[in-house]
Design a protein around this motif. Structure first.
Motif, short mmCIF file in Angstrom:
data_model
loop_
_atom_site.label_atom_id
_atom_site.label_comp_id
_atom_site.label_asym_id
_atom_site.label_seq_id
_atom_site.Cartn_x
_atom_site.Cartn_y
_atom_site.Cartn_z
N ILE A 158 29.12 88.17 11.97
CA ILE A 158 30.00 89.58 11.03
C ILE A 158 30.74 88.53 9.38
O ILE A 158 30.85 89.49 9.04
N SER A 159 30.58 87.53 9.60
CA SER A 159 30.86 86.42 8.80
C SER A 159 30.21 85.07 8.51
O SER A 159 29.57 85.00 9.86
N GLN A 160 30.84 84.07 7.44
CA GLN A 160 30.55 82.99 7.75
C GLN A 160 31.69 81.96 7.24
O GLN A 160 32.69 82.39 6.51
N ARG A 161 31.96 81.12 7.53
CA ARG A 161 32.69 79.84 6.90
C ARG A 161 31.52 78.86 6.84
O ARG A 161 31.07 77.79 7.48
N THR A 162 32.99 77.30 5.82
CA THR A 162 32.21 76.03 6.48
C THR A 162 33.12 75.07 5.01
O THR A 162 34.53 75.74 5.75
N ASN A 163 33.25 74.02 5.93
CA ASN A 163 34.41 72.75 5.83
C ASN A 163 34.01 72.24 4.92
O ASN A 163 32.63 71.83 4.28
N TYR A 164 35.01 71.92 4.79
CA TYR A 164 35.10 71.00 3.01
C TYR A 164 36.11 69.27 3.68
O TYR A 164 36.83 70.02 3.84
N VAL A 165 35.94 68.70 2.41
CA VAL A 165 36.75 67.74 2.59
C VAL A 165 36.84 67.63 0.79
O VAL A 165 36.52 67.81 -0.02
N CYS A 166 38.44 67.72 1.01
CA CYS A 166 39.33 67.21 -0.08
C CYS A 166 40.45 66.59 -0.18
O CYS A 166 40.16 65.90 0.67
N ALA A 167 40.72 66.37 -0.96
CA ALA A 167 42.08 65.52 -1.28
C ALA A 167 42.67 66.13 -2.36
O ALA A 167 42.73 66.71 -3.65
N SER A 168 44.14 65.44 -2.70
CA SER A 168 44.67 65.40 -3.57
C SER A 168 44.20 64.82 -5.07
O SER A 168 43.97 63.56 -4.90
N PRO A 169 44.72 65.43 -6.31
CA PRO A 169 44.55 64.39 -7.45
C PRO A 169 44.97 63.19 -7.64
O PRO A 169 44.34 62.19 -8.01
N ALA A 170 46.37 62.85 -7.56
CA ALA A 170 47.66 61.88 -6.41
C ALA A 170 46.79 61.11 -5.99
O ALA A 170 46.74 60.05 -6.40
N TYR A 171 46.53 61.29 -4.77
CA TYR A 171 45.51 60.38 -3.77
C TYR A 171 44.20 60.31 -4.26
O TYR A 171 43.81 58.71 -4.79
N LEU A 172 43.57 60.73 -4.89
CA LEU A 172 42.05 60.10 -5.64
C LEU A 172 42.31 59.48 -7.09
O LEU A 172 41.99 58.57 -7.12
N THR A 173 42.99 59.35 -7.61
CA THR A 173 44.07 58.32 -8.43
C THR A 173 44.35 57.13 -7.73
O THR A 173 44.14 56.37 -8.82
N GLN A 174 44.92 57.35 -6.86
CA GLN A 174 45.36 55.58 -6.28
C GLN A 174 44.15 55.43 -5.89
O GLN A 174 44.57 53.48 -6.04
N TYR A 175 43.72 55.63 -4.91
CA TYR A 175 42.31 55.15 -4.23
C TYR A 175 41.55 55.34 -4.35
O TYR A 175 40.57 55.17 -3.80
N GLY A 176 41.29 55.99 -5.35
CA GLY A 176 39.58 56.32 -5.83
C GLY A 176 38.69 57.62 -5.20
O GLY A 176 39.72 58.09 -4.25
N GLN A 177 37.42 58.03 -5.75
CA GLN A 177 36.74 58.67 -4.48
C GLN A 177 35.75 58.23 -4.02
O GLN A 177 35.59 57.71 -5.19
N PRO A 178 35.30 58.79 -2.58
CA PRO A 178 34.26 58.24 -1.94
C PRO A 178 33.22 58.98 -2.42
O PRO A 178 32.98 60.22 -2.94
N HIS A 179 31.88 58.52 -2.69
CA HIS A 179 30.82 58.47 -3.15
C HIS A 179 29.77 58.96 -1.95
O HIS A 179 28.59 59.63 -2.18
N THR A 180 30.46 58.38 -0.61
CA THR A 180 28.91 57.85 -0.06
C THR A 180 29.54 58.40 1.61
O THR A 180 31.15 58.14 1.35
N LEU A 181 29.18 58.56 2.85
CA LEU A 181 29.90 58.47 3.79
C LEU A 181 30.26 57.84 4.13
O LEU A 181 31.30 57.53 4.77
N SER A 182 29.91 55.94 4.38
CA SER A 182 29.86 54.80 3.91
C SER A 182 31.54 54.72 3.71
O SER A 182 31.93 53.61 4.79
N GLU A 183 31.50 54.98 2.50
CA GLU A 183 32.99 54.85 2.06
C GLU A 183 33.79 55.80 2.62
O GLU A 183 35.51 55.38 1.99
N LEU A 184 34.13 56.81 3.57
CA LEU A 184 34.79 56.89 4.19
C LEU A 184 36.09 56.08 5.32
O LEU A 184 37.12 56.24 5.10
N SER A 185 35.01 54.71 6.07
CA SER A 185 35.50 53.66 6.24
C SER A 185 36.84 53.43 5.42
O SER A 185 37.80 52.43 5.87
#
Length: 289
Positions: A158-185
């Motif tokens: 009857i519908s569909q959903r998806t999952n997003y990986v997300c973070a706040s702009p403040a977190y990404l500014t302080q810690y950087g943005q991961p671009h590959t799955l291995s960087e999540l560690s």
């Protein structure tokens, strides 16, 4: 004495937890309901209810008897509905279950709209993240999300959903943005019920183990933590669509986003689909985003 004597009255009291409300449902006096229940308990030689001045509740024996009686009455109701024209306006009780967060955001508001359109329908909703047994609990319908286990139930998407990986702009500014799955560690990941996240890479589903200083079994809590810059979260779209639109959260690793998951309406295979349930399923499929 007929074996059916008192059964309808018993089920009505069990579901309303009140002799008075049961009488109103069946258009009988409270005294008549009470007499029928007393006769039924005498015939069964079993106490079916605990009675206080404030509440009526099932005994353990009463709960067992209720589950069986409810199935029998469901069968009788199905038999009558099978002989009725589908053109008749939906009416009667619908019992359904849905996941808590999805149910609160989407299903409950739409059920309210459905009741406005069909005032002769009565809906009993149980929101739970536990996949309850529809047969034992006497449920007409279940809303389920994601991959379904093999079963004897019929499922309609009857519908569909998806999952997003997300973070706040403040977190990404302080810690950087991961671009590959291995960087999540290298990042603080906000963990829900599972310590792995699902992605798709090279057309294959991958489960990536994540670590972080917060574990929470509610999406609302993870959303709040992500907005406040505590870390990265993976959440269904219905939690964070507004936050992404306003810029409070930023989607990342979109190239690895897992495929859309189905939202399903499920009902027992051996149950004749009544006009009211069929109409509700169609309504949800039409209105859900």
């Amino acid at each position: 004495m007929m074996i059916w004597d008192g059964v309808s009255e018993f089920v009505a009291v069990a579901e309303t937890e009140s002799f008075t409300k049961a009488g109103q449902r069946l258009l009988l006096s409270t005294a008549q309901i009470s007499r029928q229940i007393s006769r039924l308990e005498q015939r069964l030689d079993t106490q079916l209810f605990y009675r206080t001045t404030r509440r009526v509740s099932l005994t353990e024996e009463g709960a067992i008897y209720y589950r069986h009686c409810r199935q029998v009455l469901n069968g009788l109701e199905d038999a009558e509905r099978a002989l009725s024209s589908l053109k008749h306006s939906p009416q009667g009780l619908i019992k359904l279950t849905a996941p808590v967060a999805y149910g609160e955001k989407y299903i409950l508001p739409l059920v309210n709209d459905f009741l406005l359109r069909y005032p002769n329908v009565e809906v009993n909703i149980q929101l739970t993240n536990t996949q309850i047994n529809l047969i034992e609990e006497g449920m007409d319908l279940a809303i389920r999300i994601g991959k379904l286990a093999d079963s004897s139930f019929i499922a309609k998407r009857i519908s569909q959903r998806t999952n997003y990986v997300c973070a706040s702009p403040a977190y990404l500014t302080q810690y950087g943005q991961p671009h590959t799955l291995s960087e999540l560690s290298n990042h603080n990941c906000l963990i829900g019920n599972h310590d792995y996240w699902r992605f798709i890479e090279n057309k294959q589903i991958r489960h990536i183990k994540v670590n972080g200083n917060l574990r929470c079994n509610t999406g609302h809590g993870l959303r709040d933590a992500a907005i406040k810059g505590l870390g990265i979260a993976q959440l269904p779209n219905y939690y964070i669509e507004h936050d992404i639109a306003t810029g409070d959260l930023v989607p990342i690793l979109s190239q690895y986003q897992e495929p859309l998951e189905g939202v399903w309406a499920m009902y027992p295979e051996n149950r004749h689909l009544s006009p009211k349930v069929k109409t509700l399923i169609g309504f949800l499929a039409e209105q859900l985003p």
